[in-house]
Design a protein around this motif. Structure first.
Motif, PDB file in Angstrom:
ATOM      1  N   LYS A 300       0.833  -1.207   0.000  1.00 26.35           N
ATOM      2  CA  LYS A 300       0.000   0.000   0.000  1.00 26.35           C
ATOM      3  C   LYS A 300       0.871   1.262   0.000  1.00 26.35           C
ATOM      4  N   LEU A 301       1.924   1.240   0.788  1.00 28.97           N
ATOM      5  CA  LEU A 301       2.830   2.391   0.832  1.00 28.97           C
ATOM      6  C   LEU A 301       3.486   2.601  -0.535  1.00 28.97           C
ATOM      7  N   GLN A 302       3.913   1.521  -1.173  1.00 31.40           N
ATOM      8  CA  GLN A 302       4.521   1.629  -2.505  1.00 31.40           C
ATOM      9  C   GLN A 302       3.538   2.230  -3.511  1.00 31.40           C
ATOM     10  N   ASP A 303       2.303   1.721  -3.506  1.00 31.16           N
ATOM     11  CA  ASP A 303       1.293   2.199  -4.456  1.00 31.16           C
ATOM     12  C   ASP A 303       0.971   3.678  -4.218  1.00 31.16           C
ATOM     13  N   ASP A 304       0.776   4.037  -2.959  1.00 27.77           N
ATOM     14  CA  ASP A 304       0.433   5.431  -2.654  1.00 27.77           C
ATOM     15  C   ASP A 304       1.603   6.367  -2.943  1.00 27.77           C
ATOM     16  N   HIS A 305       2.818   5.874  -2.745  1.00 28.86           N
ATOM     17  CA  HIS A 305       4.008   6.673  -3.070  1.00 28.86           C
ATOM     18  C   HIS A 305       4.053   6.956  -4.573  1.00 28.86           C
ATOM     19  N   GLU A 306       3.742   5.957  -5.377  1.00 34.01           N
ATOM     20  CA  GLU A 306       3.748   6.158  -6.826  1.00 34.01           C
ATOM     21  C   GLU A 306       2.643   7.129  -7.248  1.00 34.01           C
ATOM     22  N   LEU A 307       1.480   7.056  -6.597  1.00 36.40           N
ATOM     23  CA  LEU A 307       0.403   8.006  -6.882  1.00 36.40           C
ATOM     24  C   LEU A 307       0.850   9.433  -6.529  1.00 36.40           C
ATOM     25  N   PHE A 308       1.559   9.556  -5.409  1.00 41.91           N
ATOM     26  CA  PHE A 308       2.047  10.860  -4.968  1.00 41.91           C
ATOM     27  C   PHE A 308       2.997  11.455  -6.003  1.00 41.91           C
ATOM     28  N   ILE A 340       1.721   9.555   5.074  1.00 42.75           N
ATOM     29  CA  ILE A 340       2.102   9.627   6.492  1.00 42.75           C
ATOM     30  C   ILE A 340       1.373   8.539   7.280  1.00 42.75           C
ATOM     31  N   GLN A 341       0.084   8.354   7.011  1.00 42.92           N
ATOM     32  CA  GLN A 341      -0.665   7.283   7.685  1.00 42.92           C
ATOM     33  C   GLN A 341      -0.104   5.911   7.320  1.00 42.92           C
ATOM     34  N   ASP A 342       0.241   5.739   6.027  1.00 39.49           N
ATOM     35  CA  ASP A 342       0.797   4.450   5.579  1.00 39.49           C
ATOM     36  C   ASP A 342       2.096   4.127   6.314  1.00 39.49           C
ATOM     37  N   VAL A 343       2.960   5.130   6.473  1.00 38.72           N
ATOM     38  CA  VAL A 343       4.252   4.921   7.138  1.00 38.72           C
ATOM     39  C   VAL A 343       4.022   4.533   8.598  1.00 38.72           C
ATOM     40  N   GLU A 344       3.131   5.214   9.277  1.00 34.25           N
ATOM     41  CA  GLU A 344       2.873   4.902  10.689  1.00 34.25           C
ATOM     42  C   GLU A 344       2.343   3.478  10.850  1.00 34.25           C
ATOM     43  N   THR A 345       1.470   3.069   9.937  1.00 35.45           N
ATOM     44  CA  THR A 345       0.946   1.697   9.985  1.00 35.45           C
ATOM     45  C   THR A 345       2.064   0.679   9.777  1.00 35.45           C
ATOM     46  N   LEU A 346       2.922   0.932   8.783  1.00 33.04           N
ATOM     47  CA  LEU A 346       3.994  -0.010   8.476  1.00 33.04           C
ATOM     48  C   LEU A 346       4.999  -0.097   9.619  1.00 33.04           C
ATOM     49  N   LEU A 347       5.339   1.018  10.232  1.00 28.88           N
ATOM     50  CA  LEU A 347       6.292   0.995  11.344  1.00 28.88           C
ATOM     51  C   LEU A 347       5.749   0.174  12.514  1.00 28.88           C
ATOM     52  N   GLU A 348       4.432   0.224  12.717  1.00 30.96           N
ATOM     53  CA  GLU A 348       3.818  -0.616  13.764  1.00 30.96           C
ATOM     54  C   GLU A 348       3.972  -2.097  13.417  1.00 30.96           C
ATOM     55  N   GLU A 372      11.304   6.859   8.912  1.00 30.08           N
ATOM     56  CA  GLU A 372      11.139   7.953   9.883  1.00 30.08           C
ATOM     57  C   GLU A 372      11.520   9.289   9.252  1.00 30.08           C
ATOM     58  N   GLN A 373      12.605   9.285   8.474  1.00 29.82           N
ATOM     59  CA  GLN A 373      13.010  10.513   7.792  1.00 29.82           C
ATOM     60  C   GLN A 373      12.006  10.868   6.691  1.00 29.82           C
ATOM     61  N   TYR A 374      11.517   9.875   6.003  1.00 29.33           N
ATOM     62  CA  TYR A 374      10.522  10.048   4.929  1.00 29.33           C
ATOM     63  C   TYR A 374       9.260  10.704   5.491  1.00 29.33           C
ATOM     64  N   GLU A 375       8.796  10.212   6.639  1.00 35.85           N
ATOM     65  CA  GLU A 375       7.597  10.773   7.265  1.00 35.85           C
ATOM     66  C   GLU A 375       7.835  12.222   7.703  1.00 35.85           C
ATOM     67  N   ALA A 376       9.008  12.488   8.306  1.00 32.14           N
ATOM     68  CA  ALA A 376       9.329  13.854   8.741  1.00 32.14           C
ATOM     69  C   ALA A 376       9.360  14.805   7.542  1.00 32.14           C
ATOM     70  N   SER A 377       9.888  14.335   6.414  1.00 34.38           N
ATOM     71  CA  SER A 377       9.965  15.159   5.208  1.00 34.38           C
ATOM     72  C   SER A 377       8.563  15.511   4.714  1.00 34.38           C
ATOM     73  N   LEU A 378       7.682  14.517   4.665  1.00 33.31           N
ATOM     74  CA  LEU A 378       6.333  14.745   4.153  1.00 33.31           C
ATOM     75  C   LEU A 378       5.534  15.671   5.065  1.00 33.31           C
ATOM     76  N   ARG A 379       5.765  15.578   6.352  1.00 34.92           N
ATOM     77  CA  ARG A 379       5.053  16.470   7.283  1.00 34.92           C
ATOM     78  C   ARG A 379       5.418  17.934   7.016  1.00 34.92           C
ATOM     79  N   ILE A 380       6.692  18.182   6.756  1.00 36.90           N
ATOM     80  CA  ILE A 380       7.110  19.547   6.430  1.00 36.90           C
ATOM     81  C   ILE A 380       6.503  19.978   5.095  1.00 36.90           C
TER      82      ILE A 380
END
Length: 635
Positions: A300-308, A340-348, A372-380
């Motif tokens: 899911k993270l891969q697919d959503d990343h490609e959409l992004f 960001i939601q996808d990353v948090e789910t995967l880290l869990e 973690e760095q990827y999520e911080a980047s997207l939040r900014i």
């Protein structure tokens, strides 16, 4: 091991008094007796640096070409390092200039030979200048060309043998492979994804061996400004994780070509998100035995990343600039929030995977650190704050770059508040002896400064020609100039401008011209200096290139070096009261002065400078004619 001072220190005189006496003896007597010129400008600079060391101040030391700036700062730097017991750090504008500073016949070499002074000087290059064994092993599986074998044969036999690494000498520097192209090097060098702290090969890695080597320097450590900024940006986090900082504590810092520090800081303080990296990273974790929930979260993270990234491409503003502006659409921000939601789910899910040991520990730790760095980047990125962001090509990949705006505050906190002597050395730090532009750009409020001219008689040794012509006529004019076979450096305002020129040049003529990026830059410069090639095209070598006498007899400035219209400089323009006066003009004037400064390096040099101006550029003549070393001729 701490070394003795190059002069006797007595009880009745302080270190600084004794340093002043010794420098006077060296500069007035010893060096001139050995054939060096006695230059008042050089002596003045050395004593100004001594004063900055005494007061632990920031010093803008602007000294014209030929002043002998390097010797002027080396004498106090080596002495101060030995007095304090900590090495002095010299940070050059880029990796190419590091090699030039320590080359045989350079100023450090001359000082050692002339004064009988053994100087312990060691190089600390940026991490991407070193071979990564992990990435090399991956590349070796798929690459079949000669370059991969050349690297393989260069790795010492003991690297993969069992036992101590003490006998293995540092290896794997970029400059060790001059025939390997930049594109191929980027397949095997260290990059920011690699997590050295959990790598099983870290103690056998060339980068680790180099770091252990340069940390023991008694006198000088020489690095790039990029690496110094990377050190400052990562120091706190590395120490929290129980790792050594990239650089040791130092007694002072010399910023050679110090006007470029701002760009090094911006580069180090940015976040980067690449189009394919996360997809490739997660594919490596999809091994047998991984739980279905984890596999689904990764997919899911891969697919959503490609959409992004698909949406990101749609939101780009068309431009030929290297940094592409992004008009953030509601869809793009929505995809960012979903990621960001996808990353948090995967880290869990990774928490459970770490207990099952199906995914190799190194791979899992590397992925967690990256996410973690990827999520911080997207939040900014989605916060729509005062950060500056753009899309560019880095290491051959589409890369989203996010830079927090407050570079000046970061530098003030991490560098300029430490009561550490910091010397900015360059021929061009001011515009007509006004240092406010560079001080404002770096957030420096308290500083000392001076400006001394070049000792050369430019009227005797230099001619400057202004060519007024259309943009389309520029390439033909360059071809006409090159027919005489003079050793020529052609400077471009951007990579794209250079590539456009390359495309317009007939294929047969390209064979006799070297272009930056075709292979490792220091190797190209070396071939140019030795006469193997007659013409060198570059968009980076506006400063620091030192090719005396017949090695360089002509400089062609293909276009006036105004800053690009990209997101980074547009942000500067936005925050300036008068963008033209505060950003455009001083940048162009400083850059132009640097480019012209490549030609006359010694009292034996002669040559011509040709500045090509289209219709719009010709309107700018009055803004730079008074900074030219000689009165120009109009062609």
């Amino acid at each position: 091991m701490r070394k003795s001072l190059p002069f006797v220190l007595t009880k009745d005189r302080s270190f600084f008094e004794s340093l002043g006496d010794w420098m006077g003896d060296v500069l007035y007597d010893e060096l001139p007796e050995k054939g060096f010129e006695c230059r008042d400008e050089q002596i003045f600079m050395a004593y100004q640096i001594e004063q900055a060391l005494k007061e632990k101040n920031v010093l803008f030391a602007e000294a014209g070409v030929g002043t002998g700036k390097t010797i002027a700062y080396l004498l106090p730097a080596v002495s101060y390092a030995r007095y304090t017991g900590k090495p002095a750090l010299i940070a050059c504008a880029d990796e190419t200039l590091i090699d030039q500073l320590v080359k045989e016949g350079g100023d450090i070499y001359k000082l050692q030979k002339t004064l009988g002074l053994e100087i312990d000087v060691r190089l600390a290059k940026s991490r991407d200048q070193y071979l990564c064994l992990k990435r090399f092993e991956e590349a070796e599986k798929v690459e079949t060309d000669e370059w991969i074998d050349d690297i393989s044969f260069s790795i010492p036999d003991g690297v993969y043998a069992q036992g101590s690494m003490i006998a293995i000498q540092p290896y794997g520097e970029r400059s060790d492979y001059p025939t390997v192209s930049d594109e191929d090097w980027q397949k095997v060098n260290y990059n920011s994804i690699m997590q050295c702290s959990v790598c099983d090969l870290r103690n056998r890695c060339g980068q680790t061996l180099h770091r252990a080597h340069y940390r023991k320097s008694a006198d000088l450590i020489i690095c790039s400004q990029d690496f110094l900024m990377e050190h400052l940006a990562t120091k706190e986090s590395r120490e929290r994780e129980g790792q050594l900082a990239l650089l040791p504590d130092v007694s002072m810092i010399v910023l050679d070509e110090g006007h470029l520090l701002e760009y090094a800081a911006q580069k180090a303080m940015t976040y980067k998100v690449q189009a394919t990296t996360i997809v490739q990273l997660l594919e490596r974790l999809m091994v047998d035995g991984v739980r279905e929930r984890t596999l689904y979260a990764m997919e899911k993270l891969q697919d959503d990343h490609e959409l992004f990234f698909d949406q990101l491409r749609d939101d780009l503003v068309a431009s030929e600039e290297e940094r592409k502006r992004i008009n953030k659409s509601p869809n793009l921000l929505k995809y960012g929030k979903q990621l960001i939601q996808d990353v948090e789910t995967l880290l869990e899910e990774f928490v459970f995977e770490s207990e099952m040991y199906m995914i190799p520990e190194y791979e899992l730790n590397m992925a967690e650190e990256y996410l973690e760095q990827y999520e911080a980047s997207l939040r900014i990125f989605i916060a729509q704050g005062d950060a500056v962001d753009w899309l560019e090509e880095t290491d051959g990949e589409e890369t989203l770059v996010i830079m927090p705006r407050l570079i000046t505050e970061v530098l003030a906190e991490k560098l300029f508040s430490k009561k550490l002597p910091i010397i900015f050395s360059s021929a061009t730090l001011s515009v007509k002896k006004d240092f406010s532009y560079i001080a404002y750009s770096l957030g420096i409020r308290d500083y000392q400064s001076f400006s001394v001219p070049s000792p050369f008689d430019y009227e005797e040794v230099m001619r400057i020609y202004l060519h007024e012509l259309s943009q389309k006529e520029k390439t033909a004019r360059v071809q006409q100039l090159l027919r005489d076979g003079e050793k020529t450096l052609i400077l471009f305002k951007s990579k794209q401008a250079m590539l456009d020129f390359k495309a317009e040049l007939p294929i047969m003529e390209r064979m006799y011209v070297a272009f930056e990026g075709d292979r490792e830059l220091s190797g190209i410069v070396r071939d140019f200096q030795e006469g193997t090639i007659k013409t060198l095209c570059s968009y980076h070598l506006w400063e620091g290139l030192d090719l005396p006498e017949e090695a360089l007899t002509r400089v062609i400035i293909f276009d006036l070096p105004f800053p690009p219209h990209d997101p980074l400089f547009d942000a500067k323009r936005t925050f300036a009261e008068n963008p033209y006066e505060e950003v455009e003009l001083p940048f162009m004037q400083l850059r132009l002065q640097q480019g012209m400064g490549r030609l006359i390096r010694t009292s034996n040099d002669r040559g011509d400078i040709h500045i090509l101006m289209n219709e719009e550029e010709s309107k700018q003549r009055k803004t730079f004619e008074d900074i030219l070393a000689v009165t120009p001729e109009i062609k």
